[in-house]
Design an enzyme around this catalytic site. Structure first.
Site, PDB file in Angstrom:
ATOM      1  CE1 TYR A   1      -2.877  -0.450  -1.964  1.00 47.02           C
ATOM      2  CE2 TYR A   1      -2.051   0.296   0.156  1.00 47.02           C
ATOM      3  CZ  TYR A   1      -2.737   0.547  -1.019  1.00 47.02           C
ATOM      4  OH  TYR A   1      -3.282   1.788  -1.236  1.00 47.02           O
TER       5      TYR A   1
ATOM      6  CG  ASP B   1       6.092  -0.992   0.768  1.00 43.75           C
ATOM      7  OD1 ASP B   1       6.173  -0.250   1.773  1.00 43.75           O
ATOM      8  OD2 ASP B   1       5.096  -1.023   0.032  1.00 43.75           O
TER       9      ASP B   1
ATOM     10  CE  LYS C   1       0.397   2.258   6.201  1.00 48.46           C
ATOM     11  NZ  LYS C   1      -1.023   2.180   6.344  1.00 48.46           N
TER      12      LYS C   1
HETATM   13  C1  LIG Z   1       3.086  -1.795   2.653  1.00 49.73           C
HETATM   14  C2  LIG Z   1       2.440  -0.513   2.205  1.00 49.73           C
HETATM   15  N1  LIG Z   1       3.023   0.202   1.243  1.00 49.73           N
HETATM   16  C3  LIG Z   1       2.506   1.367   0.815  1.00 49.73           C
HETATM   17  C4  LIG Z   1       1.329   1.857   1.345  1.00 49.73           C
HETATM   18  C5  LIG Z   1       0.755   3.149   0.848  1.00 49.73           C
HETATM   19  O1  LIG Z   1       0.892   4.136   1.816  1.00 49.73           O
HETATM   20  P1  LIG Z   1      -0.119   5.388   1.859  1.00 49.73           P
HETATM   21  O2  LIG Z   1      -1.436   4.870   2.335  1.00 49.73           O
HETATM   22  O3  LIG Z   1       0.534   6.343   2.816  1.00 49.73           O
HETATM   23  O4  LIG Z   1      -0.181   5.936   0.469  1.00 49.73           O
HETATM   24  C6  LIG Z   1       0.690   1.136   2.348  1.00 49.73           C
HETATM   25  C7  LIG Z   1      -0.568   1.642   2.956  1.00 49.73           C
HETATM   26  O5  LIG Z   1      -1.267   0.975   3.677  1.00 49.73           O
HETATM   27  C8  LIG Z   1       1.246  -0.094   2.785  1.00 49.73           C
HETATM   28  O6  LIG Z   1       0.639  -0.843   3.708  1.00 49.73           O
END
Ligand SMILES: Cc1ncc(COP(=O)(O)O)c(C=O)c1O
Length: 446
Positions: free
Chosen positions: A151, A254, A282
């Site tokens: 994700y 990521d 985060k």
């Molecule tokens: C691996 C990863 N990338 C991107 C995101 C997206 O971040 P946000 O929820 O701050 O938009 C998340 C959110 O859970 C994530 O787990």
């Protein structure tokens, strides 16, 4: 000290939930918090301090979800409270250049090895959008490769095969079925996405032989955090980097979940990787909304104003109050001993939980290490990828397990595809309380 073993009912949570549903879809602002996971016993939280949160009924919980990993310093950390209180009185945001954003960026660059420069945004999703746009502009290619079960935020092209599905719907390994996670996305968007299974080098090599020359980027989470917690096989990430480069594609890491969590410089530092671009969110904001893209000047300079620029606007980018929090947070995280402590606390929880399940004869895997881990009820020794998760993991049993833990004062999401988080506020006693509660729940479930 606490009433954590005596949670019986949540009438006020139920009332607030019913009230919220009049105005908010499913009573919340993100489906991951909604009835789908907390039904039939919604919990409405009112406040938090350190590793603890309290619901509107006054029940106390030890929080192992920590705002999906955002609250790395626990709740209401005194230094963060102090910084916010001081800064807000001076004006929260100007949408202008401020010393605060430079101070945050300097600390960021000191900690993240590949960050010659950084661009701040407001969420991990925004960071993911920008990283892909930069990669496309830099390479002049439009397609990119993402892995099943990963994700990267809710940007259209990423919303593919990031939820679990019955194993017989997944298609062949060499050409996985593309399963959109959302309605409302034109199917043409997914023509630009090449999908691959994760943690499998030979299959990736085959897929890249067919598509590699078309790819702007290969994007991966370093530890798969959206199917629980699935570490990479030994040497896998380096191999993905090498293969991406062999075909002229950028390697986007990521680090939205892993950044500032596993090491000061995230998983790229922990595993000794070089990423072309990496995204953060985060834990960077210690509970405040922030995202970031980091990388070399050669790529990030494409953001400079001019004819062939890569556009990235945002009223709230580099939000002054948030930047103050980011700088204070990174100072706290840079203190000697922070990461060894995070790892030791998490490792104790992992070892203790394994012991509980072994003694109670419940077939469960506790996977991950240090600051992040997950429990899978499965007749396996390990979960290596998305397909293992879809095939073997008993998510309904996990949900029951967590609902019972909630009744024993342990706060966690009942969704098996998320993960347990250790913050700097957790101490050995919190882990002991978790193990006692887990033991009791195992007995109840037996
Ligand atoms: C691996 C990863 N990338 C991107 C995101 C997206 O971040 P946000 O929820 O701050 O938009 C998340 C959110 O859970 C994530 O787990």
């Amino acid at each position: 000290m606490s009433n954590i073993s005596a949670i019986r009912s949540r009438p006020r949570s139920q009332e607030w939930f019913q009230r919220a549903r009049q105005s908010l879809i499913e009573g919340v602002n993100s489906p991951s918090r909604g009835a789908a996971v907390y039904s039939p016993q919604p919990i409405v939280l009112e406040r938090g301090r350190g590793a603890r949160v309290w619901d509107v009924d006054g029940n106390e919980y030890i929080d192992f979800m920590m705002s999906f990993g955002a609250s790395i310093q626990g709740h209401a950390h005194p230094r963060i409270v102090e910084v916010v209180s001081q800064s807000i009185a001076e004006g929260s945001h100007f949408a202008a250049a401020t010393p605060a954003e430079t101070e945050a960026a300097e600390r960021f660059r000191r900690m993240v090895p590949t960050a010659e420069a950084v661009r701040f945004a407001n969420t991990g999703s925004e960071a993911g959008m920008l990283a892909l746009r930069l990669a496309r502009a830099y390479t002049g290619r439009t397609k990119f490769l993402k892995f099943e079960g990963h994700y990267h935020g809710w940007y259209d092209p990423y919303c593919l095969s990031a939820h679990s599905h019955p194993a017989d719907q997944l298609g062949p390994l060499e050409k996985p079925n593309q399963i959109p996670d959302s309605e409302g996305i034109p199917s043409a968007v997914f023509d630009e996405v090449v999908l691959a299974p994760w943690n499998d080098v030979p299959v990736l090599e085959g897929i890249l032989r067919r598509h590699g020359r078309d790819l702007a980027a290969v994007i991966t989470e370093p530890i798969m955090a959206n199917m629980g917690c699935i570490p990479p096989r030994e040497g896998y990430l380096q191999k993905v980097y090498d293969l991406a480069h062999e075909y002229g594609a950028l390697f986007i890491l990521d680090e939205v979940v892993t950044g500032f969590r596993y090491a000061p410089g995230g998983c790229q530092q922990y595993y000794g990787l070089k990423a072309d671009l990496s995204t953060f969110g985060k834990a960077l904001g210690a509970g405040f909304p922030v995202g970031a893209v980091a990388g070399p000047r050669a790529i990030l300079d494409r953001l400079r104003w001019g004819d062939r620029m890569v556009l990235h606007y945002g009223t709230f980018n580099g939000h002054r109050l948030t930047m103050k929090v980011v700088a204070a947070n990174l100072d706290l995280l840079s203190a000697e001993g922070t990461y060894p402590r995070l790892h030791a606390t998490g490792d104790a929880a992992v070892a203790g939980l394994r012991d509980v399940f072994r003694r109670r004869k419940l077939k469960a895997i506790v996977q991950g290490f240090g600051p992040m881990f997950q429990i899978y009820f499965a007749e396996r020794d390990a979960i290596h990828d998305y397909r293992d998760y879809c095939r073997y993991v008993n998510a309904p049993l996990y949900s029951r397990f967590v609902h019972r833990l909630l009744d024993h004062g342990i706060y966690m999401t009942p969704s098996n595809s998320l993960h347990w988080i250790i913050s700097t506020a957790h101490v050995g006693q919190d882990v002991e309380a978790l193990l006692r509660a887990a033991d009791r729940v195992c007995r109840e479930l037996a």
